[in-house]
Design a protein around this motif. Structure first.
Motif, PDB file in Angstrom:
ATOM      1  N   GLU A 164       0.835  -1.157   0.072  1.00 36.35           N
ATOM      2  CA  GLU A 164      -0.013   0.049  -0.096  1.00 36.35           C
ATOM      3  C   GLU A 164       0.856   1.342   0.016  1.00 36.35           C
ATOM      4  O   GLU A 164       0.478   2.037  -0.615  1.00 36.35           O
ATOM      5  CB  GLU A 164      -0.825  -0.047   1.149  1.00 36.35           C
ATOM      6  CG  GLU A 164      -1.978   1.097   1.233  1.00 36.35           C
ATOM      7  CD  GLU A 164      -2.960   0.865   2.216  1.00 36.35           C
ATOM      8  OE1 GLU A 164      -3.839   1.836   2.659  1.00 36.35           O
ATOM      9  OE2 GLU A 164      -2.791  -0.156   3.174  1.00 36.35           O
ATOM     10  N   ALA A 165       2.139   1.293   0.641  1.00 40.74           N
ATOM     11  CA  ALA A 165       2.793   2.340   0.917  1.00 40.74           C
ATOM     12  C   ALA A 165       3.534   2.951  -0.716  1.00 40.74           C
ATOM     13  O   ALA A 165       3.686   4.106  -0.675  1.00 40.74           O
ATOM     14  CB  ALA A 165       4.002   2.114   1.675  1.00 40.74           C
ATOM     15  N   ARG A 211       0.370  10.240  -2.948  1.00 41.68           N
ATOM     16  CA  ARG A 211      -0.375  11.463  -3.037  1.00 41.68           C
ATOM     17  C   ARG A 211      -0.840  12.007  -1.729  1.00 41.68           C
ATOM     18  O   ARG A 211      -0.971  13.128  -1.309  1.00 41.68           O
ATOM     19  CB  ARG A 211      -1.390  11.416  -4.118  1.00 41.68           C
ATOM     20  CG  ARG A 211      -0.885  11.371  -5.526  1.00 41.68           C
ATOM     21  CD  ARG A 211      -1.793  11.780  -6.560  1.00 41.68           C
ATOM     22  NE  ARG A 211      -2.967  10.846  -6.478  1.00 41.68           N
ATOM     23  CZ  ARG A 211      -2.783   9.795  -7.187  1.00 41.68           C
ATOM     24  NH1 ARG A 211      -1.796   9.657  -8.342  1.00 41.68           N
ATOM     25  NH2 ARG A 211      -3.911   8.543  -7.356  1.00 41.68           N
ATOM     26  N   ALA A 212      -1.526  11.152  -1.006  1.00 45.89           N
ATOM     27  CA  ALA A 212      -2.329  11.455   0.049  1.00 45.89           C
ATOM     28  C   ALA A 212      -1.243  11.696   1.317  1.00 45.89           C
ATOM     29  O   ALA A 212      -1.397  12.824   1.995  1.00 45.89           O
ATOM     30  CB  ALA A 212      -3.124  10.346   0.808  1.00 45.89           C
ATOM     31  N   ALA A 213      -0.169  11.119   1.323  1.00 48.27           N
ATOM     32  CA  ALA A 213       0.948  11.389   2.256  1.00 48.27           C
ATOM     33  C   ALA A 213       1.446  12.839   1.836  1.00 48.27           C
ATOM     34  O   ALA A 213       1.846  13.592   2.727  1.00 48.27           O
ATOM     35  CB  ALA A 213       1.986  10.394   2.372  1.00 48.27           C
ATOM     36  N   ASN A 272     -11.578   3.272   9.663  1.00 46.98           N
ATOM     37  CA  ASN A 272     -11.777   4.035   8.485  1.00 46.98           C
ATOM     38  C   ASN A 272     -10.250   4.333   7.640  1.00 46.98           C
ATOM     39  O   ASN A 272     -10.335   4.900   6.640  1.00 46.98           O
ATOM     40  CB  ASN A 272     -12.309   5.365   9.047  1.00 46.98           C
ATOM     41  CG  ASN A 272     -13.703   5.404   9.499  1.00 46.98           C
ATOM     42  OD1 ASN A 272     -14.635   5.052   8.799  1.00 46.98           O
ATOM     43  ND2 ASN A 272     -13.574   5.406  10.840  1.00 46.98           N
ATOM     44  N   ILE A 273      -9.210   3.845   8.268  1.00 48.06           N
ATOM     45  CA  ILE A 273      -7.842   3.965   7.631  1.00 48.06           C
ATOM     46  C   ILE A 273      -7.133   2.753   7.899  1.00 48.06           C
ATOM     47  O   ILE A 273      -7.187   2.395   9.216  1.00 48.06           O
ATOM     48  CB  ILE A 273      -7.379   5.194   7.824  1.00 48.06           C
ATOM     49  CG1 ILE A 273      -6.086   5.297   6.903  1.00 48.06           C
ATOM     50  CG2 ILE A 273      -7.127   5.470   9.368  1.00 48.06           C
ATOM     51  CD1 ILE A 273      -5.326   6.841   7.234  1.00 48.06           C
ATOM     52  N   THR A 274      -6.254   2.372   7.184  1.00 47.44           N
ATOM     53  CA  THR A 274      -5.541   0.939   7.532  1.00 47.44           C
ATOM     54  C   THR A 274      -4.314   1.570   8.427  1.00 47.44           C
ATOM     55  O   THR A 274      -3.947   2.791   8.574  1.00 47.44           O
ATOM     56  CB  THR A 274      -4.722   0.117   6.623  1.00 47.44           C
ATOM     57  OG1 THR A 274      -3.839   1.183   5.536  1.00 47.44           O
ATOM     58  CG2 THR A 274      -6.067  -0.141   5.477  1.00 47.44           C
ATOM     59  N   LEU A 275      -3.636   0.701   9.169  1.00 43.46           N
ATOM     60  CA  LEU A 275      -2.493   0.945  10.042  1.00 43.46           C
ATOM     61  C   LEU A 275      -1.278   1.466   9.057  1.00 43.46           C
ATOM     62  O   LEU A 275      -0.713   2.560   9.441  1.00 43.46           O
ATOM     63  CB  LEU A 275      -1.910  -0.153  10.695  1.00 43.46           C
ATOM     64  CG  LEU A 275      -0.772   0.228  11.647  1.00 43.46           C
ATOM     65  CD1 LEU A 275      -0.975   1.394  12.467  1.00 43.46           C
ATOM     66  CD2 LEU A 275      -0.375  -1.239  12.450  1.00 43.46           C
ATOM     67  N   LEU A 276      -1.184   0.832   7.983  1.00 42.10           N
ATOM     68  CA  LEU A 276       0.044   1.197   7.033  1.00 42.10           C
ATOM     69  C   LEU A 276      -0.096   2.753   6.586  1.00 42.10           C
ATOM     70  O   LEU A 276       0.721   3.418   6.571  1.00 42.10           O
ATOM     71  CB  LEU A 276       0.296  -0.025   6.008  1.00 42.10           C
ATOM     72  CG  LEU A 276       0.449  -1.292   6.727  1.00 42.10           C
ATOM     73  CD1 LEU A 276       0.806  -2.226   5.462  1.00 42.10           C
ATOM     74  CD2 LEU A 276       2.192  -1.064   7.272  1.00 42.10           C
ATOM     75  N   HIS A 283      -9.282   2.856  -0.029  1.00 43.04           N
ATOM     76  CA  HIS A 283      -8.065   3.572  -0.170  1.00 43.04           C
ATOM     77  C   HIS A 283      -8.170   4.957   0.469  1.00 43.04           C
ATOM     78  O   HIS A 283      -7.446   5.263   1.044  1.00 43.04           O
ATOM     79  CB  HIS A 283      -7.248   3.504  -1.478  1.00 43.04           C
ATOM     80  CG  HIS A 283      -7.009   2.052  -1.844  1.00 43.04           C
ATOM     81  ND1 HIS A 283      -6.350   1.202  -1.095  1.00 43.04           N
ATOM     82  CD2 HIS A 283      -7.257   1.451  -2.907  1.00 43.04           C
ATOM     83  CE1 HIS A 283      -6.122  -0.084  -1.829  1.00 43.04           C
ATOM     84  NE2 HIS A 283      -6.204  -0.009  -2.852  1.00 43.04           N
ATOM     85  N   SER A 284      -9.313   5.704   0.020  1.00 38.01           N
ATOM     86  CA  SER A 284      -9.424   6.940   0.480  1.00 38.01           C
ATOM     87  C   SER A 284     -10.244   6.706   2.002  1.00 38.01           C
ATOM     88  O   SER A 284     -11.211   6.308   2.041  1.00 38.01           O
ATOM     89  CB  SER A 284     -10.334   7.792  -0.615  1.00 38.01           C
ATOM     90  OG  SER A 284     -11.629   7.119  -0.730  1.00 38.01           O
TER      91      SER A 284
END
Length: 251
Positions: free
Chosen positions: A13-14, A21-23, A96-100, A248-249
């Motif tokens: 995922e990273a 883009r999100a990061a 609502n969001i993954t740990l990674l 993913h979002s």
């Protein structure tokens, strides 16, 4: 809260373009927020020769509310506009969001804060953004409670206006509400412990000034407050039937 909704994520995922883009969105949103919010404090101190007054607290409240409104708005369509490791942690607790992806956000948020503080230092001719500190007569437990309660209010607001699938099309309401609750909390807690509610906002000044006194308070308090808010809102107001499949979002 159902544990099965908490997701670790895929190691690949990273490297996904949308995650990167999100990061970057979180990095720039945090840079905008910290530069404007903390910079206003430096400007006020310069104009008043460092004297601390009620006017300064109002100025800090207003500048942070406006800056956070902008920072959340510009990142909302890309990363969800967290602009806060505690908000990201609360989103993770609610599934609502993954740990990674959360880790990517945390790294970007911390870097954004540090870069903003260094930019302020060089732009102001060497002024250091002061680290968050406890006021005279305020114990670490007083400050910890302040941070827990204030961050609870912030993350509860985020859940109600941005995360809840029943929220409808609130549009610009979410960034305004999030900015307002932060500004209001600064008016309440600013005179006691600086009213951080955001580990990244505390981290940048601590790195630049290399001052770590009671720094743990500005991590533990927000993370506890975010966890409580996520659990309460998720269980009482969203429930088992309110969740959509994790995508993913994050929001």
């Amino acid at each position: 809260m159902a544990i099965y909704r908490i997701a670790i994520g895929n190691p690949g995922e990273a490297s996904q373009p949308d995650a990167i883009r999100a990061a970057f969105a979180e990095f720039f949103s945090m840079l905008i927020f910290v530069f404007a919010g903390q910079g206003s404090g430096l400007a006020y101190n310069k104009l008043t020769d460092g004297s601390s007054t009620a006017t300064g607290l109002i100025a800090a409240s207003l500048s942070h509310a406006l800056a956070l409104f902008v920072a959340v708005s510009v990142g909302a369509n890309i990363s969800g506009g967290h602009v806060n490791p505690a908000v990201t942690f609360g989103a993770f607790i609610g599934g609502n969001i993954t740990l990674l992806r959360s880790i990517l956000y945390w790294i970007a948020q911390l870097l954004g804060s540090v870069v903003a503080c260094f930019l302020l230092k060089y732009a102001t001719g060497g002024l250091e953004t002061p680290a968050f500190a406890l006021s005279s007569g305020v114990s670490v437990w007083n400050a910890l409670l302040f941070e827990i309660v204030m961050t609870f209010g912030l993350v509860y607001t985020v859940y109600a206006t941005a995360v809840d699938p029943k929220k409808g099309n609130v549009g610009i309401v979410a960034p305004i509400a999030i900015g307002f609750i932060v500004g209001a909390n600064i008016l309440v807690g600013g005179a006691f412990d600086g009213a951080s509610m955001n580990p990244a906002v505390s981290f940048g000044p601590a790195v630049v000034s290399w001052s770590w006194n009671h720094h743990w308070v500005y991590w533990l308090g927000p993370l506890i407050g975010a966890t409580i808010a996520a659990i309460i809102y998720d269980n009482i107001f969203i429930g088992e039937d309110g969740h959509e499949p994790l995508v993913h979002s994050d929001f």
